[in-house]
Design a protein around this motif. Structure first.
Motif, PDB file in Angstrom:
ATOM      1  N   ASN A 117       0.841  -1.204   0.000  1.00 45.50           N
ATOM      2  CA  ASN A 117       0.000   0.000   0.000  1.00 45.50           C
ATOM      3  C   ASN A 117       0.869   1.244   0.000  1.00 45.50           C
ATOM      4  OD1 ASN A 117       0.345   1.300   2.741  1.00 45.50           O
ATOM      5  ND2 ASN A 117      -0.106  -0.807   3.336  1.00 45.50           N
ATOM      6  N   TYR A 118       0.295   2.343  -0.430  1.00 49.08           N
ATOM      7  CA  TYR A 118       0.984   3.633  -0.396  1.00 49.08           C
ATOM      8  C   TYR A 118       0.262   4.611   0.541  1.00 49.08           C
ATOM      9  CZ  TYR A 118       4.262   2.347  -4.061  1.00 49.08           C
ATOM     10  OH  TYR A 118       5.282   1.738  -4.768  1.00 49.08           O
ATOM     11  N   GLU A 119      -0.660   4.100   1.340  1.00 42.66           N
ATOM     12  CA  GLU A 119      -1.377   4.907   2.330  1.00 42.66           C
ATOM     13  C   GLU A 119      -1.236   4.198   3.671  1.00 42.66           C
ATOM     14  OE1 GLU A 119      -2.865   7.798   2.128  1.00 42.66           O
ATOM     15  OE2 GLU A 119      -2.866   8.079  -0.039  1.00 42.66           O
ATOM     16  N   PRO A 120      -0.615   4.855   4.665  1.00 45.69           N
ATOM     17  CA  PRO A 120      -0.379   4.180   5.947  1.00 45.69           C
ATOM     18  C   PRO A 120      -1.650   3.652   6.604  1.00 45.69           C
ATOM     19  CG  PRO A 120       0.485   6.447   5.968  1.00 45.69           C
ATOM     20  CD  PRO A 120      -0.068   6.215   4.608  1.00 45.69           C
ATOM     21  N   CYS A 121      -2.789   4.272   6.299  1.00 43.08           N
ATOM     22  CA  CYS A 121      -4.035   3.812   6.941  1.00 43.08           C
ATOM     23  C   CYS A 121      -4.456   2.426   6.451  1.00 43.08           C
ATOM     24  CB  CYS A 121      -5.154   4.823   6.726  1.00 43.08           C
ATOM     25  SG  CYS A 121      -5.693   4.922   5.015  1.00 43.08           S
ATOM     26  N   MET A 174       0.746  -7.027  -9.752  1.00 41.36           N
ATOM     27  CA  MET A 174      -0.665  -6.762 -10.063  1.00 41.36           C
ATOM     28  C   MET A 174      -1.039  -5.480  -9.354  1.00 41.36           C
ATOM     29  SD  MET A 174      -2.994 -10.188  -9.812  1.00 41.36           S
ATOM     30  CE  MET A 174      -1.981 -11.319  -8.889  1.00 41.36           C
ATOM     31  N   LYS A 175      -2.087  -4.837  -9.865  1.00 43.89           N
ATOM     32  CA  LYS A 175      -2.565  -3.615  -9.218  1.00 43.89           C
ATOM     33  C   LYS A 175      -4.056  -3.770  -8.983  1.00 43.89           C
ATOM     34  CE  LYS A 175      -1.423   0.267 -11.611  1.00 43.89           C
ATOM     35  NZ  LYS A 175      -1.234   1.627 -12.009  1.00 43.89           N
ATOM     36  N   ILE A 176      -4.506  -3.412  -7.784  1.00 48.60           N
ATOM     37  CA  ILE A 176      -5.952  -3.337  -7.550  1.00 48.60           C
ATOM     38  C   ILE A 176      -6.309  -1.862  -7.516  1.00 48.60           C
ATOM     39  CG2 ILE A 176      -7.832  -3.759  -5.918  1.00 48.60           C
ATOM     40  CD1 ILE A 176      -6.840  -6.373  -5.387  1.00 48.60           C
ATOM     41  N   ASN A 177      -7.146  -1.437  -8.460  1.00 49.68           N
ATOM     42  CA  ASN A 177      -7.519  -0.024  -8.534  1.00 49.68           C
ATOM     43  C   ASN A 177      -8.798   0.219  -7.759  1.00 49.68           C
ATOM     44  OD1 ASN A 177      -5.405   0.682 -10.404  1.00 49.68           O
ATOM     45  ND2 ASN A 177      -6.578  -0.451 -11.948  1.00 49.68           N
ATOM     46  N   MET A 178      -8.711   1.145  -6.798  1.00 49.58           N
ATOM     47  CA  MET A 178      -9.913   1.570  -6.060  1.00 49.58           C
ATOM     48  C   MET A 178     -10.136   3.041  -6.371  1.00 49.58           C
ATOM     49  SD  MET A 178      -9.535   0.052  -2.249  1.00 49.58           S
ATOM     50  CE  MET A 178     -10.921   0.806  -1.424  1.00 49.58           C
ATOM     51  N   PRO A 179     -11.328   3.384  -6.911  1.00 50.81           N
ATOM     52  CA  PRO A 179     -11.546   4.782  -7.289  1.00 50.81           C
ATOM     53  C   PRO A 179     -11.340   5.762  -6.136  1.00 50.81           C
ATOM     54  CG  PRO A 179     -13.259   3.386  -8.202  1.00 50.81           C
ATOM     55  CD  PRO A 179     -12.446   2.519  -7.288  1.00 50.81           C
ATOM     56  N   GLU A 194       4.137  -9.040  -6.290  1.00 57.73           N
ATOM     57  CA  GLU A 194       3.487  -7.985  -5.510  1.00 57.73           C
ATOM     58  C   GLU A 194       2.081  -7.724  -6.014  1.00 57.73           C
ATOM     59  OE1 GLU A 194       6.700  -4.695  -4.203  1.00 57.73           O
ATOM     60  OE2 GLU A 194       6.643  -5.059  -6.353  1.00 57.73           O
ATOM     61  N   ILE A 195       1.237  -7.263  -5.101  1.00 60.63           N
ATOM     62  CA  ILE A 195      -0.079  -6.772  -5.479  1.00 60.63           C
ATOM     63  C   ILE A 195      -0.263  -5.414  -4.812  1.00 60.63           C
ATOM     64  CG2 ILE A 195      -1.058  -8.434  -3.811  1.00 60.63           C
ATOM     65  CD1 ILE A 195      -3.658  -8.073  -5.637  1.00 60.63           C
ATOM     66  N   VAL A 196      -0.410  -4.396  -5.652  1.00 58.54           N
ATOM     67  CA  VAL A 196      -0.391  -3.008  -5.176  1.00 58.54           C
ATOM     68  C   VAL A 196      -1.817  -2.476  -5.064  1.00 58.54           C
ATOM     69  CG1 VAL A 196       0.433  -0.672  -5.693  1.00 58.54           C
ATOM     70  CG2 VAL A 196       1.812  -2.660  -6.348  1.00 58.54           C
ATOM     71  N   LEU A 197      -2.144  -1.927  -3.880  1.00 57.36           N
ATOM     72  CA  LEU A 197      -3.450  -1.278  -3.709  1.00 57.36           C
ATOM     73  C   LEU A 197      -3.319   0.164  -4.193  1.00 57.36           C
ATOM     74  CD1 LEU A 197      -4.477  -2.504  -0.143  1.00 57.36           C
ATOM     75  CD2 LEU A 197      -5.565  -3.113  -2.314  1.00 57.36           C
ATOM     76  N   TYR A 204      -3.431  -2.135   8.359  1.00 57.33           N
ATOM     77  CA  TYR A 204      -4.191  -3.243   8.949  1.00 57.33           C
ATOM     78  C   TYR A 204      -5.077  -3.967   7.950  1.00 57.33           C
ATOM     79  CZ  TYR A 204      -2.391  -3.161  13.587  1.00 57.33           C
ATOM     80  OH  TYR A 204      -1.544  -3.304  14.651  1.00 57.33           O
ATOM     81  N   LEU A 205      -5.355  -3.330   6.823  1.00 56.60           N
ATOM     82  CA  LEU A 205      -6.049  -4.062   5.767  1.00 56.60           C
ATOM     83  C   LEU A 205      -5.154  -5.224   5.318  1.00 56.60           C
ATOM     84  CD1 LEU A 205      -8.746  -3.677   4.015  1.00 56.60           C
ATOM     85  CD2 LEU A 205      -7.079  -3.406   2.213  1.00 56.60           C
ATOM     86  N   SER A 206      -3.860  -4.939   5.244  1.00 56.75           N
ATOM     87  CA  SER A 206      -2.910  -6.004   4.895  1.00 56.75           C
ATOM     88  C   SER A 206      -2.881  -7.084   5.960  1.00 56.75           C
ATOM     89  CB  SER A 206      -1.494  -5.442   4.729  1.00 56.75           C
ATOM     90  OG  SER A 206      -1.471  -4.496   3.706  1.00 56.75           O
ATOM     91  N   GLU A 207      -2.986  -6.697   7.225  1.00 58.87           N
ATOM     92  CA  GLU A 207      -2.986  -7.707   8.298  1.00 58.87           C
ATOM     93  C   GLU A 207      -4.227  -8.603   8.173  1.00 58.87           C
ATOM     94  OE1 GLU A 207      -0.353  -8.118  10.316  1.00 58.87           O
ATOM     95  OE2 GLU A 207       0.520  -6.504   9.128  1.00 58.87           O
ATOM     96  N   TRP A 208      -5.367  -7.970   7.871  1.00 60.96           N
ATOM     97  CA  TRP A 208      -6.616  -8.744   7.669  1.00 60.96           C
ATOM     98  C   TRP A 208      -6.451  -9.704   6.487  1.00 60.96           C
ATOM     99  CZ3 TRP A 208      -9.773  -8.529   3.268  1.00 60.96           C
ATOM    100  CH2 TRP A 208     -11.001  -9.196   3.373  1.00 60.96           C
TER     101      TRP A 208
END
Ligand code: PA5
Length: 461
Positions: A275-279, A384-389, A329-332, A282-286
């Motif tokens: 991720n590139y957003e510190p928030c 891979m990239k997961i794009n979230m608007p 890698e899979i990038v959010l 924990y999504l990664s931990e989940w």
């Protein structure tokens, strides 16, 4: 039509080939059908598939919203007691969507209670700090979450918290402030809740811990934090519809499950969620629990790891760029961040970075992301990239569901039961035996014998 999250898997070629991908499609579709028809291993734990729709129209949801609103308006502090699946979903969603310094801000700023977590470890130091907070805060609520009600970590944390709450408020008022989320009928927590008169919410029988974020396990504390749980569920419901698509171009869950298994076949056995957003830490931990517990069995599975960029580019970046080649890698990718600022000008330009003045931090972050992606790809790391608007309830709900659906498909592709977790018991048996739990005498005797033959003596002075 509402926007969907998407998976860009362009940067996994040539690490997998078009021929491999095409040849694998039937198998991936079959795995999806097995999941959807409920005929695969662990099919008594697939209640999460229709959960968003069922939850949205249930009476229970109305009750959750009422209790959530009571805690949000009246509470200064909410303690969530739970571990694993009874903890990580709430932690992931609240960290992602609340102010990054939520707990440090006054209620007048955040509107809702501070959220703290207990029972996710056995540390007395951690519990002491939680107790300090309870004692120092006016209005405290506790949500004790455990399907079995006998999990060591939350059980022994709750024993202490219950005593402190009863000392603070008296037994009757404490009971009004403690809410139990547990099995409908069985288990120690159900019994305790009945005895003490706690309000309760039910964890459905057919939903395992790591798939339970959209049950009362996650929905109640997330609602109590002030996050719009209806939108979260609506996002998940939308994803539950488009992830039944058989057309790969329209189904991110199907593509993600297929590509990661093809990469595994090609000896990429470690997956790093970026991720590139510190928030999103924990999504990664989940996500790590979801994939780790679902797939790591029978000597199989992709090892799930995670990094927070750009922070970890200054620690793990070298390894990822240049170390042994078995990672992907899979990038959010969050297209529109929650907030943004612009770099200010400094005419002295001592750091040589004046060329960035006037640019937004997000523009710089996105260029760091793109630059890193290309560098890692050239360093032979499939991406891979997961794009979230946007980072909001609706898209986060979609993301949670897409990951869950992909996990079910992926587990079947791998040839495991993605819905059990037999390996989790091994450490517990040893721990209980070492702590002389009644009934573990035989295990203790075996362990004592085993300890004599375990490696020892190789310790530095
Ligand atoms: O995914 C799982 O099943 C586990 O992580 C459980 O959620 C965790 O062990 C906690 O179990 P319980 O809710 O019974 O306390």
């Amino acid at each position: 039509m509402e926007k969907k999250i998407s998976v860009d898997y362009s940067f996994t070629f040539p690490f997998i080939t078009e021929e491999q991908f095409d040849a694998y499609k039937d198998e991936a579709l079959k795995a999806m059908e097995t999941l959807e028809n409920g005929v695969g291993a662990g099919n008594d734990f697939i209640g999460w598939r229709n959960l968003p729709t069922e939850m949205l129209k249930s009476d229970e949801f109305k009750e959750i919203l009422e209790v959530g609103n009571e805690i949000y308006t009246k509470g200064d502090l909410l303690i969530c007691v739970g571990i694993g699946g009874s903890y990580l979903g709430t932690k992931a969603v609240t960290e992602a969507l609340l102010h990054p310094f939520h707990n440090a801000l006054p209620k007048s700023k955040t509107g809702g209670p501070k959220i703290l977590f207990a029972g996710q470890n056995i540390s007395g130091s951690w519990l002491k700090a939680i107790i300090d907070e309870i004692e120092a805060t006016d209005s405290v609520y506790v949500n004790n979450i455990s399907k079995s009600g006998t999990t060591t970590e939350p059980s022994i944390a709750f024993r202490y918290i219950k005593n402190v709450m009863e000392k603070k408020y008296g037994k009757v008022e404490a009971a009004k402030r403690i809410i139990a989320t547990t099995d409908a009928k069985k288990g120690a927590l159900r019994k305790l809740a009945t005895n003490e008169g706690y309000r309760t919410f039910i964890i459905p029988d057919d939903v395992g811990g790591r798939f339970s974020v959209l049950t009362p396990v996650g929905i109640l504390p997330i609602a109590a934090s002030g996050i719009d749980v209806k939108k979260l569920l609506q996002g998940a419901e939308y994803a539950s519809q488009y992830t039944t698509e058989k057309d790969f171009a329209k189904n991110p869950a199907l593509v993600y499950a297929a590509v990661r298994n093809l990469l595994l076949k090609n000896k990429y056995h470690t997956e790093i969620l970026v991720n590139y957003e510190p928030c999103l830490h924990y999504l990664s931990e989940w996500w790590k629990q979801l994939y780790g517990e679902s797939e790591g069995k029978d000597g199989k599975g992709i090892f799930p790891a995670s990094v927070d960029f750009t922070t970890d580019l200054h620690s793990m970046g070298q390894w990822i760029q240049d170390g042994q080649r078995f990672i992907f890698e899979i990038v959010l990718n969050i297209e529109k961040p929650l907030n943004d600022l612009t770099v200010v000008s400094d005419p002295d330009d001592l750091d040589g970075l004046e060329f960035l003045a006037g640019k937004s931090y997000d523009e710089i972050n996105k260029n760091a992301q793109q630059g890193t992606l290309i560098a890692h790809y050239e360093g032979k790391v499939p991406n891979m990239k997961i794009n979230m608007p946007e980072l909001n309830e609706f898209y986060l709900g979609q993301l949670l569901y897409v990951f869950e659906k992909a996990c079910g498909i992926s587990g079947y592709l791998l040839g495991v039961n993605p819905f059990d977790q037999p390996g989790v018991e091994a450490y517990k048996k040893n721990m209980f035996a070492l702590l002389n739990k009644p009934g573990y005498e035989e295990q203790k005797a075996t362990l004592d014998e085993k300890m004599k033959t375990l490696p020892s003596g190789k310790v530095t002075e």
